[in-house]
Design a protein around this motif. Structure first.
Motif, mmCIF file in Angstrom:
data_model
loop_
_atom_site.group_PDB
_atom_site.id
_atom_site.type_symbol
_atom_site.label_atom_id
_atom_site.label_comp_id
_atom_site.label_asym_id
_atom_site.label_seq_id
_atom_site.Cartn_x
_atom_site.Cartn_y
_atom_site.Cartn_z
ATOM 1 N N GLU A 9 0.765 -1.274 -0.028
ATOM 2 C CA GLU A 9 -0.030 0.008 0.099
ATOM 3 C C GLU A 9 0.738 1.227 -0.136
ATOM 4 O OE1 GLU A 9 -0.014 -1.278 4.370
ATOM 5 O OE2 GLU A 9 0.288 -2.373 2.524
ATOM 6 N N ARG A 10 1.916 1.214 0.884
ATOM 7 C CA ARG A 10 2.682 2.495 0.864
ATOM 8 C C ARG A 10 3.681 2.566 -0.361
ATOM 9 N NH1 ARG A 10 2.329 5.229 5.455
ATOM 10 N NH2 ARG A 10 1.204 3.872 7.191
ATOM 11 N N GLU A 11 4.122 1.467 -1.034
ATOM 12 C CA GLU A 11 4.697 1.435 -2.197
ATOM 13 C C GLU A 11 3.843 2.004 -3.449
ATOM 14 O OE1 GLU A 11 8.277 1.276 -2.744
ATOM 15 O OE2 GLU A 11 8.201 0.998 -0.583
ATOM 16 N N VAL A 12 2.650 1.748 -3.674
ATOM 17 C CA VAL A 12 1.614 2.027 -4.680
ATOM 18 C C VAL A 12 1.499 3.531 -4.421
ATOM 19 C CG1 VAL A 12 -0.634 1.815 -5.470
ATOM 20 C CG2 VAL A 12 0.604 -0.414 -4.714
ATOM 21 N N VAL A 13 1.213 4.110 -3.178
ATOM 22 C CA VAL A 13 1.003 5.356 -2.919
ATOM 23 C C VAL A 13 2.252 6.217 -3.396
ATOM 24 C CG1 VAL A 13 0.620 7.201 -1.354
ATOM 25 C CG2 VAL A 13 -0.738 4.931 -1.426
ATOM 26 N N ALA A 14 3.425 5.636 -2.761
ATOM 27 C CA ALA A 14 4.620 6.685 -3.322
ATOM 28 C C ALA A 14 4.933 6.531 -4.936
ATOM 29 C CB ALA A 14 5.793 5.952 -2.449
#
Length: 166
Positions: free
Chosen positions: A97-102
């Motif tokens: 989830e954090r990698e996609v948002v970044a």
């Protein structure tokens, strides 16, 4: 225009199809796959804890890392073939989830699929990672069903009206 397509096993085909249908031909399409680092880390730790560090060449974590990388590359290759046009393939590792948002920072659109309960419409059709991405994406989001959407008859009835005060 730049579009990020989150490629996940089980839902990637619907996302790629959405990119084909909803983006102009001159769009830069980035196929994004996230590998979770937990499995290789667990294998490294188990090997070191149980068997020591005497034979690093036998560490199963290295093999698990290689298998995960190969699986991600294979999934991205299948997605690129289905897209049928130019694209960038990007593999990242970390909390999905954090990698996609970044990765979506600066993008014009992010495409992802519902990954929860597919039997009815509603908030449970999103898993925790997808919910996080939808809530935190720094760009517009196109949310697709991985198969046909359920009927609107699956929406629960509205709550009863409160009694009128007199």
């Amino acid at each position: 225009m730049s579009v990020i397509v989150w490629i996940v096993e089980g839902t990637w085909a619907a996302c790629v199809e959405a990119a084909r249908v909803h983006t102009p031909a001159d769009t830069e399409v980035v196929l994004l796959h996230i590998s979770a680092p937990q499995a290789p880390g667990l294998a490294h730790g188990a090997y070191a804890g149980l068997l020591g560090r005497a034979r690093p060449d036998r560490d199963p974590g290295t093999q698990v890392e290689g298998l995960a990388r190969a699986a991600g590359e294979q999934l991205l290759a299948r997605a690129a073939a289905r897209l049928g046009g130019p694209c960038v393939r990007r593999e990242r590792a970390g909390r999905a989830e954090r990698e996609v948002v970044a990765a979506a920072e600066g993008a014009d659109l992010l495409i992802l699929a519902r990954d929860g309960d597919h039997s009815r419409l509603g908030p449970h059709s999103l898993g925790p990672a997808s919910r996080f991405v939808v809530d935190h994406a720094p760009c517009p989001v196109l949310l697709v069903w991985p198969q046909s959407a359920p009927s609107t008859s699956t929406i629960p009835p509205p709550p009863p009206h409160p009694p009128h005060d007199r």
